[in-house]
Structures are given as C-alpha cells and as structure tokens.
Enzyme design. Structure first.
Site, PDB file in Angstrom:
ATOM      1  N   GLN A  64      44.278  49.023  37.579  1.00 33.03           N
ATOM      2  CA  GLN A  64      44.618  47.931  38.485  1.00 33.03           C
ATOM      3  C   GLN A  64      45.359  46.800  37.782  1.00 33.03           C
ATOM      4  OE1 GLN A  64      40.228  47.147  39.040  1.00 33.03           O
ATOM      5  NE2 GLN A  64      40.931  45.026  39.176  1.00 33.03           N
ATOM      6  N   CYS A  70      40.114  46.076  42.650  1.00 30.90           N
ATOM      7  CA  CYS A  70      39.173  47.142  42.297  1.00 30.90           C
ATOM      8  C   CYS A  70      38.602  47.841  43.532  1.00 30.90           C
ATOM      9  CB  CYS A  70      38.051  46.586  41.437  1.00 30.90           C
ATOM     10  SG  CYS A  70      37.109  45.250  42.214  1.00 30.90           S
TER      11      CYS A  70
END
Length: 444
Positions: A64, A70
C-alpha cells in the site's frame, strides 16, 4: 485540590531509584538501546516460527506504500485469493486499489457534505461538528464501506487502472482535499443558516462534487467504464475478455454474494453486550449504501469462526491494533515480544476493555488471515498477509500469536454460514447506534 511536586518528594524519588541495585545497568542499557530493544525477549521469535498446520497459498503480498488503504488492500486481497483458485491468475496479480480509492474519496466527500448539512444548526463547538471537521475524509475505512463501493462501482484489475503517485503517497492529496471540504462546509453551513431554498443547497453541493471529481481525476486518473481483461495464467495460457464493465468483472471473476459476508467484532466494554448488533453514527462512505454493521461476540466465538473459514480454504479479513507489541521488520505480533513491565519493575497490565475505554487501543490496521497453527484443535499462532510489501516479515507475511489476537484484534469478516443459527438470527436485529467517536468506529 491540586498539589505541586515538592522538593522533598523529589528527594524521595531519588532514594527510591537508588534502592534498585540494577538501576545503573538498566539506565545505561535503556538510554543506549531504547525501551523495545532492551525489553525484547528472543524466545518470542523462537515461538513465532512461520510454520502452520493450515497454510493457504495466496500468492505474493501487495504494497500500500505511503497510503492508508490497508482495509481496501485486505478486502481486495481476499477476493484475488479466490480468483487465484478459480482462474489460476498469476501469483502477482492484483485488483486495482486505485480504482476503489477514487470512488471512495468521491463518496466520502458527498457523505461529508450530507453530514455537514444535517448538523448545520449546531454550533461549531458541538462535539459532532468538531468530530466532522477534525478529519473531513481520510484513507481509512471498514469492510462494509468497501462493500458499498463494490456494490455501486464494481472492481477492475490493476492493469485497467494502475497506481499513481497520489494513490501510493496520499498525504498531499488528503491535505488539499480536506482544505476544500472544510471550505465547502463553511459555505453549506452559511446557506442553511440563511434558510435558502433546498434546491439552491443541492445545486451548490453538486458544484462542489463536480470540483471534487476533477481533483480526483487529476490525482488518480479517471476510472474506466469499460476495459479489456487480458492476462496469462500461472500455466502461461492466454486469456482475454473484451469490453467488460467493472460491475460485470466483479460478478464474473469474484461472484460473491456480499450480503453473506458480515463483520464480527470483539468489543468487551460494558456498553456493548455480546450477541447483539451495533452500528456507528456518521460512519460510512456511500449515502444510502451499505450500512456499517457489527455483531459483537466473545473471543472464543471470534476465533472459532475465523478457524472454520480458514479450514474451508478461504482467507479472512481482520482489523487490529498493529502497533501494539509488534516488530515490523521481523513480522511478529506477540504479547511476549517485549517485557516493558519487567524492565521498569512496574505493573503495566490493563484489560482489553480498559484499553478501549481509556484510549490506549483501537483498530488501526487491516490485514488478512491466511493460515493458523492448530494444536489439539486450538489455535496457537496465525499466519497474516500484510500489505507492506515483501521486505518486512517473511516475504511480507507476519506471524501473530493467539494471545496477541485475543488482546489486540477487534474485527473479522466471515461468511455468515460459519455462525451458529442463533447468531445468524441476531444479524437481523436493528443495531444499537454508537457515538461517532466510539472505538468500534475506528477506521483501519
């Protein structure tokens, strides 16, 4: 009555320190190496070896980067795991997190505007208004929020909408976007105070959303309405699906009934009795979309349903407080990793409920359970797929002790078929509405 620290007390504190015969050694160790290194227990690393009795093959981990996506990565990872099993996509295949990020940002802007209008009669000092203005929007979210995006917009492979600078490093965009949203809030609150016609407020909001769309398109690229899905599978066979829409892509290549997947939480505070449903005021992204709903259960039930889903061959989205008793580089999350209480000879124990009530902990990160080690049918440690790239943990995978799960895991998402009939019935009850700042409303 207030009382200042007195000089005699300082003298007493010094004598108390000197009464600890090891204090000079510990002072040198902690000042030189820090608290975590000095209190680390090597036995935790031994116990957290990355070997599991149930271990799903889920492919490569994603990254990410400098963004707070997330929850989005974890959700899309559970879906690509299923695609890997069904369509043999390559191990490095990813669904586009940038695509869902774009739509989430636009929907969060609209959600914010609606909440601003709904609270416009309250002073800016009101706690709800202050809560809204503290963070008009952010990268984080929860499971039901990504479901709301997928149900409305579908998904696409990363090849159809790749990462951009701003999706991978979102701080600059968020700062600029939140400035715009706060300025818009000033305008909307003034219009409500002036009692202008509803149509004028709606037209103003539409112009604001038009500006937001342009900002997003410049920063993330414009999402595709149609695209070609072209790939070679793990056996090098060629596939192409031309001119497919994001909704059709989801239906064809994932095909989940998203209503089957429900949020299970463990929030052991006195205001949330177990085996009941909860939602959080002002928490969401898509107006009139899927509501955030949580079924609160005890920790034994929480663990058991996660094990059942892993045993069926399906990974599990989960939310936790990742910064607690964890080592990012080694990829270990274990309550025995550090012994800070022994280092300082101070009782630092606090219950999970107390941590939630007193602001010591809340959900901060979402990942995916992809394995578990069962001893006598009881979990001892869990395999975790993170979204921080391959350079941490074991090729990006972490190991979580069962005790750590008990203390710092707050949410999992499971297929409701793994719940008892009694809990499946509870899913239908009207949820109790929690305050916007309740810890169960934290965004991963």
């Amino acid at each position: 009555m207030s009382k200042a620290i007195e000089h005699q007390q300082l003298s007493n504190f010094k004598k108390s320190l000197e009464s600890h015969p090891e204090h000079k050694v510990l002072e040198r160790a902690v000042t030189k190496n820090g608290i975590y290194t000095t209190s680390a227990d090597y036995r935790s690393e031994v116990n957290m070896t990355p070997v599991f009795s149930i271990d799903l093959d889920t492919g490569d981990v994603a990254n990410q980067k400098q963004s707070g996506r997330c929850w989005m990565f974890a959700a899309l990872n559970t879906m690509r795991h299923d695609m890997k099993n069904k369509f043999n996509v390559p191990k490095d295949f990813e669904l586009s997190q940038n695509y869902t990020f774009f739509w989430d940002k636009l929907e969060k802007a609209n959600y914010f505007y609606e909440n601003v209008i709904a609270t416009a009669d309250l002073p800016t000092s009101d706690r709800k208004v202050a809560f809204l203005m503290t963070t008009p929007q952010q990268d984080g979210g929860q499971w039901d929020m990504i479901v709301a995006i997928i149900e409305k917009y579908g998904i696409v492979p990363q090849s159809a909408m790749p990462e951009t600078f701003n999706s991978s490093a979102s701080r600059e965009f968020n700062s600029t976007f939140n400035l715009k949203l706060r300025k818009d809030a000033v305008t909307l609150r003034k219009l409500v105070a002036e009692k202008v016609p509803v149509k004028e407020i709606e037209d103003t909001k539409e112009k604001m959303l038009d500006d937001a769309y342009r900002m997003l398109a410049y920063s993330f690229g414009e999402p595709p309405a149609h695209f070609d899905f072209e790939y070679r599978d793990s056996d090098k066979n060629y596939h192409i699906d031309r001119n497919i829409t994001p909704i059709d892509f989801f239906n064809k290549y994932v095909g989940w009934n998203l209503d089957d997947y429900v949020s299970i939480i463990n929030g052991p505070t006195t205001d949330k009795p177990y085996n009941h449903m909860y939602t959080v005021e002002m928490l969401g992204n898509v107006v009139d979309g899927r509501q955030v709903r949580h079924l609160n259960v005890d920790m034994e039930t929480f663990r058991n349903v996660a094990v059942k889903q892993l045993q069926s061959g399906e990974s599990v989205w989960f939310g936790c407080d990742v910064g607690q008793s964890s080592d990012r580089q080694k990829g270990i999350m274990d309550t025995e990793l550090y012994h800070k209480d022994e280092l300082f000879d101070i009782d630092l124990s606090i219950s999970k409920a107390e941590r939630l009530d007193y602001g010591e902990s809340l959900m901060t990160h979402a990942m995916v359970l992809t394995g578990v080690d069962l001893v006598d049918d009881k979990p001892t440690k869990w395999k975790v797929e993170n979204s921080w790239g391959k350079k941490v943990g074991t090729n990006g995978f972490f190991v979580m002790s069962n005790d750590w799960m008990d203390e710092y895991c707050y949410q999992i998402v499971v297929n409701k078929k793994f719940l008892s009939k009694e809990l499946q019935e509870v899913l239908n009850e009207e949820p109790k509405v929690l305050a916007p700042w309740d810890p169960m409303g934290a965004l991963a």
